[in-house]
Design a protein around this motif. Sequence first.
Motif, PDB file in Angstrom:
ATOM      1  N   ARG A   1      34.092 108.017  68.548  1.00 31.42           N
ATOM      2  CA  ARG A   1      33.995 107.179  67.360  1.00 31.42           C
ATOM      3  C   ARG A   1      32.612 106.562  67.184  1.00 31.42           C
ATOM      4  O   ARG A   1      32.405 105.712  66.311  1.00 31.42           O
ATOM      5  CB  ARG A   1      35.061 106.078  67.423  1.00 31.42           C
TER       6      ARG A   1
ATOM      7  N   GLU B   1      37.718 106.290  73.169  1.00 35.61           N
ATOM      8  CA  GLU B   1      38.943 106.633  72.457  1.00 35.61           C
ATOM      9  C   GLU B   1      40.033 107.106  73.416  1.00 35.61           C
ATOM     10  O   GLU B   1      41.218 106.976  73.127  1.00 35.61           O
ATOM     11  CB  GLU B   1      38.651 107.714  71.417  1.00 35.61           C
TER      12      GLU B   1
ATOM     13  N   GLY C   1      39.228 110.883  61.457  1.00 39.14           N
ATOM     14  CA  GLY C   1      40.085 109.722  61.676  1.00 39.14           C
ATOM     15  C   GLY C   1      40.250 108.901  60.416  1.00 39.14           C
ATOM     16  O   GLY C   1      40.253 109.421  59.293  1.00 39.14           O
TER      17      GLY C   1
ATOM     18  N   GLU D   1      37.933 109.936  65.641  1.00 36.85           N
ATOM     19  CA  GLU D   1      38.779 108.865  66.150  1.00 36.85           C
ATOM     20  C   GLU D   1      39.929 109.446  66.962  1.00 36.85           C
ATOM     21  O   GLU D   1      40.495 110.480  66.627  1.00 36.85           O
ATOM     22  CB  GLU D   1      39.337 108.053  64.983  1.00 36.85           C
TER      23      GLU D   1
END
Length: 737
Positions: free
Chosen positions: A153, A194, A400, A487
């Motif tokens: 991310r 993540e 994401g 994500e």
Amino acid sequence: MLKNRIATLLLISIVSVTSNAQTKAIYQDNTKPVKDRVEDALSRMTLEEKIAMIHAQSKFSSPGVPRLGIPENWMTDGPHGIRPETLWDEWDQANWTNDSCIAFPALTALAATWNKDMSLLYGKSIGEEARYRNKNVLLGPGVNIYRSPLNGRNFEYMGEDPFLTSKMVVPYIQGVQSNGVAACVKHFALNNQETNRHTVNVVVDDRALYEIYLPAFKAAVQEGDTWTIMGAYNRYKDQQACHNQYLLNDILKGEWAFEGTVIADWGGVNNTKEAIFNGMDLEFGTWTDGLSQGTKNAYDSYFLAQPYLKMIQSGEVGTKELDDKVRRVLRLSFLTTMAKDRPLGSFGTEEHALAGRKIAEEGIVLLQNKNNILPINLSKTKKVAVIGENAIKMMTVGGGSSSLKAKYEISPLDGLKNRIGSEAEVMYARGYVGDASTDYNGVNSGQNLAEKRSAQELKDEALKIAKEADIVIFVGGLNKSDFQDSEGHDRKSLGLPYNQDQLITDLLKVNKNLVFVNISGNAVAMPWVNQVPGIVQGWFLGTEGGNALASVLVGDVNPSGKLTFTFPARLEDNGAHAIGEFPGSKDVNYTESIFVGYRWTEIKKIKPLFAFGHGLSYTTFQYGKVTADKTNMGQSDKISFSVKVKNTGKRDGFEVVQLYISDLKSYLPRPVKELKEFEKVFLKAGEEKTVTFTVNKTALSFFDDKKHEWVAEPGDFEAIVGASSADIKSKVKFTLK
């Protein structure tokens, strides 16, 4: 008679209006202070209305108080554009035909501009889009620190340095909130991976917490006046960050006096009692399918819904905490949905697209330019070979919650064709197949990337056009698929995916005039770095990305972006990986402490692939000697440093002048140097300007975790001016008395 009747009616009307104004409830009166309006509205609410107000009623909305005329709150992802509408109670798209947004560059690209004006423009523009769509909370920006190049991310964040991130986040917030839309700065705090993001417990010393991981959030609160903050998924001190005594009560609402609303990340609340007492205000996204579960309203089963109400009714808990939560949510309403003279916003406009393009152009980083291979010399170039899937793949879809339904997206290939198609032949070969999927979270890019040819056939085609071309532009890097820039997943290695390294090596055998454009939000390994003359960091650039990239490649725009994180030559050159603490499973120990990014490579004397702050230009700059306005600095004094910078080339351009401070002797370990100021200055060819920085003792301070206070230790320091953390131009000593 008629005149008398009209006068009488006017008098009655005036008396009526005056009477109504006198009896208007305080909370409805825009002229009253927000605090007074909040208290008045709170006093009129029932217990049930208060409970309803602190949890969601749909995937992206929470109730207001219909009886009192207080509107609902509507959230939207950011931070790079306004998310398409979803169904009330499902993640599926609502299939609107008028919710296609302008996709702005990823925040890595924004930060790489090192330009606070670009951050303000970004925030104002995306805030206008949110306002037009009637969203009063934008879920962004993200300011988590770049601890590892494998964090999936990272592309949503602003790099490894807390000072740079702090300076870039404030104008973004101010721009968004000028539209009567709340920024929601995320993810508070220590959300740096993540993998196992819902369960991992971060173990970090207070020095690193306060010096590295908290400053951008503190600036967002105390300088940017952000109206909301989003909690994180991970744990800290074995408590969920979304209901964490230390982060939310002690630091955010205690030390920093945050008056705004703490919003849960979707699914971040896990316990009613902790959510009551540990600082959570507004619960969103607790794992339920909502109405599809078969209950009348599953949102009433959220931790801060019926379970909380029953605890109050039974006497198990009081209402003090509830009233504080409701005050904060009401404050949000009065600053946004019930604010006076909110602008109407605008959506999907050419103005926003051009703003995004300008930001993209300033954020693109020229990493390497041997033999001045760039800009492309169109007077001598007849054939340009563009190779790589990333030259055509849409990057606004995927990754994401920041995935977007963009109004349009200009690919790098189309950008180059738009710009040079009439002057040179632009040939294209895919070269490799990375990800042929075109659908993410219900948004379909409309591309057909299915490929029937073999890997060898694709490679042969690429080699053929490369051999014929005057210059090869290889557009590769990462994409927004799982285990890349995405994500929910971290990368598995530093290397390029899809066998790109081998393809680049083979292309060099038939044409050495090769430029590698890295489309990514992360550093990648470059084993061929000494053979490739041109390297460009191209980021995820949004709607106008291809046009922005082409403008830099051909020299219409002089590149001025600078790296916001260190490119390590090897993964083990990164601190988190050197100590073997990325990713964690149960606990992840930040034993590298404050030595993140360039702080690690410098203390360990490791040469990076590309240093923090690095970025080249098509012109050249000459720095003079940095001078100080005095040699001694008292505890409350300020000190200024000046340096002359001259554009010694033939092109106008921007240079980012960077000021680092070095503490020459300290009773606690300190970095070799730390960024403490910067200025992006425009210089015409031959022009010289004096850049002046003023710092106070805050720039000299470190956090003493034993005393739990910031300390500016008397002694000798150096002010260091550079074009990057590794390209030092001049130093001057001074003393703090």
